[in-house]
Design an enzyme around this catalytic site. Structure first.
Site, PDB file in Angstrom:
ATOM      1  N   PHE A   1       7.634  64.325  54.774  1.00 32.94           N
ATOM      2  CA  PHE A   1       7.143  64.043  53.432  1.00 32.94           C
ATOM      3  C   PHE A   1       8.366  63.895  52.533  1.00 32.94           C
ATOM      4  O   PHE A   1       9.450  64.383  52.859  1.00 32.94           O
ATOM      5  CB  PHE A   1       6.236  65.177  52.939  1.00 32.94           C
TER       6      PHE A   1
ATOM      7  N   ARG B   1       9.169  62.214  44.374  1.00 37.68           N
ATOM      8  CA  ARG B   1       8.105  61.413  43.785  1.00 37.68           C
ATOM      9  C   ARG B   1       8.486  60.866  42.421  1.00 37.68           C
ATOM     10  O   ARG B   1       8.139  59.726  42.075  1.00 37.68           O
ATOM     11  CB  ARG B   1       6.822  62.250  43.682  1.00 37.68           C
TER      12      ARG B   1
ATOM     13  N   HIS C   1      -1.017  62.507  38.787  1.00 38.19           N
ATOM     14  CA  HIS C   1      -1.490  63.127  40.017  1.00 38.19           C
ATOM     15  C   HIS C   1      -1.509  64.647  40.001  1.00 38.19           C
ATOM     16  O   HIS C   1      -2.384  65.267  40.610  1.00 38.19           O
ATOM     17  CB  HIS C   1      -0.607  62.656  41.170  1.00 38.19           C
TER      18      HIS C   1
END
Length: 600
Positions: A136, A305, A369
């Site tokens: 990730f 991110r 998010h």
């Protein structure tokens, strides 16, 4: 969980239902379920616990967390351990995290993943049957355990199954509208709300209330939640009851939300899981350039991110985006069978929309998010208000200025256990005995009378329309890129919106407009905290990017605290961040880092 609920008083002259219990858990997702499980496993009578949710049981936002759940098992990379996981979490959080809470999560997760396995979690497996793990973004090693691309769904099913084995009671379709504390605001007495099916008011006399009600990113125009989730209920309820909030200005914009006319309005902003990039997905602009080579040549699509989201935003702003304001995410270089096995839900979703991921890219753009901020709590999840706890996305502290992908589900499981253990010890020791609730019903009657008045309001403005306006306001003034002028304008616009919210047209207590009116009341407080916090933080750090203050300021390595002053106005203060433990600092000094090109 069991559908049996604790005994309650029959409705009487009070014209509301009363439920007496030890622990009320507000929120039926993973955090709430894991807390309830821990309570019962540690000896609390199941009939003294109640889990409630705003929606049907099992229909929680947890199910939308698809990519995975972190824990340093070392399935593929044996050099990984909890200290490296903690180091990655702190780096991703730009060292604004609470190191103690980070250590709590990262140390607990390897055994927690195995415990979930014992309870029947449907993990994807390695060839020898072990729990598989994938890359990730911004993680040094493969430590994200997963169940295809439906990890959250599988996690919640596992937790609900375990809760049912323990006969944990639950109740669906209950909206909590107010936490009721003593006159000094120091001790929680209970919670008030209403049944969304019947409109009947409900008062919970509880020794302890646990807020596990999610975050606040649905306050943005483009978001990865459903419209009636993550509307800020938990933080607002706690703030209005006298608890403090922390770091609410940090809002994570996931790089890859669905965008484009092809998908329709219902799918706009919905998440395209990071697992697509974790399995080798590549980002291209409208000119066919793999643009992350310009921004992060080493970590590419699996950089943090905030880095990837700002890169996409810049590509669009500079005219290299698609006509719908996005870019392309392409995993078609992988075999069809591989995509179907590793990303089954994504493959099926896009196939239903007429897109074959094995043959063509999908269109994506950043979407709100996750809220890194939330309610300020101690190491067990307790707030400033005695008897009030908060966990999961509702609490602050673990994620700092930006959340490491895969840590949201990890936090719910780890702190669900921690908080459940602390509350069980409290109840079983008799620490909550002797609370004077003589004031509770007086406060409840006043609140329910206010709700009746709101339900009969025949004013000017539609609550849902104002809520949509608030979403547009935050997207414009407190979005991916911010500046002082825009934040000030946002606060002015919010003051105007708050004025209009005092003149609403609302239907009865079972109407959609009544629920939106309640959501709006919560959202206004959380939106103000976002805007004021972002205006006060004159630096760029993690998900908070100020174009007028583009550098990270070491003096701003401080948490920003929000509370109410003596006349009820919002007040800001700061506090310094603690240093990590020696073991975690050693992992930071070692300089572990993801090598993206292992995926090529």
């Amino acid at each position: 969980m069991s559908s049996d609920i604790p005994d309650r008083d029959e409705p009487c002259e009070r014209a509301y239902e009363t439920v007496e219990l030890g622990v009320l858990v507000v929120g039926a997702g993973a955090a709430g379920a894991r807390t309830a499980i821990e309570l019962v496993e540690r000896g609390v009578d199941p009939e003294d616990v109640l889990v409630i949710g705003k929606r049907s049981h099992g229909d929680a936002h947890t199910t939308w967390a698809r990519g995975g759940i972190n824990g340093a098992l070392g399935t593929h990379d044996p050099e990984d351990d909890w200290t490296v996981h903690a180091a990655d979490t702190l780096r991703e959080g730009h060292f604004l995290n609470d190191p103690e809470k980070v250590q709590t999560v990262t140390r607990r997760m390897p055994p927690a993943l195995r415990e979930l396995d014992d309870w029947g979690m449907a993990y994807s497996r390695t060839a020898d049957g072990g729990i598989d793990q994938r890359y990730f973004g911004a993680q040094s090693f493969r430590r994200t355990a997963f169940a295809g691309d439906h990890t959250g769904e599988s996690l919640l099913e596992t937790l609900i199954g375990r809760a049912r084995e323990l006969s944990v009671p639950y109740r669906e379709n209950v909206f909590v509208t107010r936490l009721l504390a003593d006159d000094a605001g120091e001790r929680l007495l209970g919670a008030a709300g209403f049944d969304t099916d019947t409109g009947e008011f409900v008062l919970f006399e509880a020794d302890v209330v646990v807020l596990a009600a999610g975050g606040y990113t649905s306050l943005y125009e483009r978001h990865s939640s459903r419209d009636d989730e993550n509307t800020g209920d938990g933080p607002a309820l706690a703030y209005q009851a006298g608890a403090r909030l922390m770091d609410v200005e940090f809002v994570q914009f996931h790089p890859t939300g669905m965008v484009g006319d092809r998908y329709g309005e219902d799918w706009d902003g919905r998440l395209v899981t990071e697992a697509v990039r974790g399995e080798g997905g590549r980002l291209f602009n409208a000119e066919g350039e793999r643009f992350m080579e310009r921004y992060s040549p080493d970590q590419m699509e699996l950089d943090a991110r905030d880095v990837v989201a700002r890169a996409i935003d810049r590509e669009v702003r500079e005219g290299r985006g698609t006509e719908h304001g996005g870019v392309y995410l392409d995993i078609s270089h992988r075999d069809r069978d591989f995509i179907r096995e590793r990303l089954p839900r994504m493959y099926e979703r896009f196939a239903d929309l007429g897109v074959d991921m094995a043959e063509e890219p999908v269109e994506v753009a950043p979407t709100a998010h996750y809220g890194m901020g939330g309610i300020l709590v101690d190491g067990t999840g307790e707030t400033d208000v005695d008897g009030l706890y908060a966990i999961g996305e509702t609490m602050a502290g673990v994620h700092g200025a930006n959340r490491l992908g895969g840590n949201s589900l990890a936090e719910t499981v780890a702190f669900g256990a921690v908080t459940g253990e602390a509350i069980a010890d409290r109840l079983l020791s008799g620490a909550s005995d002797g609370v004077d609730r003589s004031r509770l019903h007086d406060l409840a009657r006043i609140h329910f009378e206010d709700l009746r008045g709101l339900a009969d309001t025949d004013g000017t403005h539609d609550p849902e329309a104002l809520f949509d306006g608030l979403r547009g306001l935050l997207w414009e003034h407190a979005g991916i890129l911010r500046d002082g002028e825009g934040l000030s304008a946002g606060l002015d616009a919010l003051a105007d919106l708050r004025m209009r919210a005092s003149d609403l047209e609302v239907g009865g207590p079972t109407s959609r407009s009544f629920e939106f009116a309640m959501n709006l009341g919560f959202a206004l407080d959380v939106a103000e905290a976002i805007l004021r916090g972002a205006a006060a933080r004159t630096e760029s750090r993690g998900a908070h990017a100020r174009t007028d203050h583009p550098e990270t300021d070491p003096e701003w390595r401080r948490n920003l605290i929000v509370d109410r002053d003596s006349v009820g106005a919002m007040r800001l203060a700061t506090r310094p961040v603690d240093d990590p433990s020696e073991a975690v600092q050693a992992a930071l000094d070692a300089g572990y880092e993801l090598d993206y090109h292992q995926l090529e």
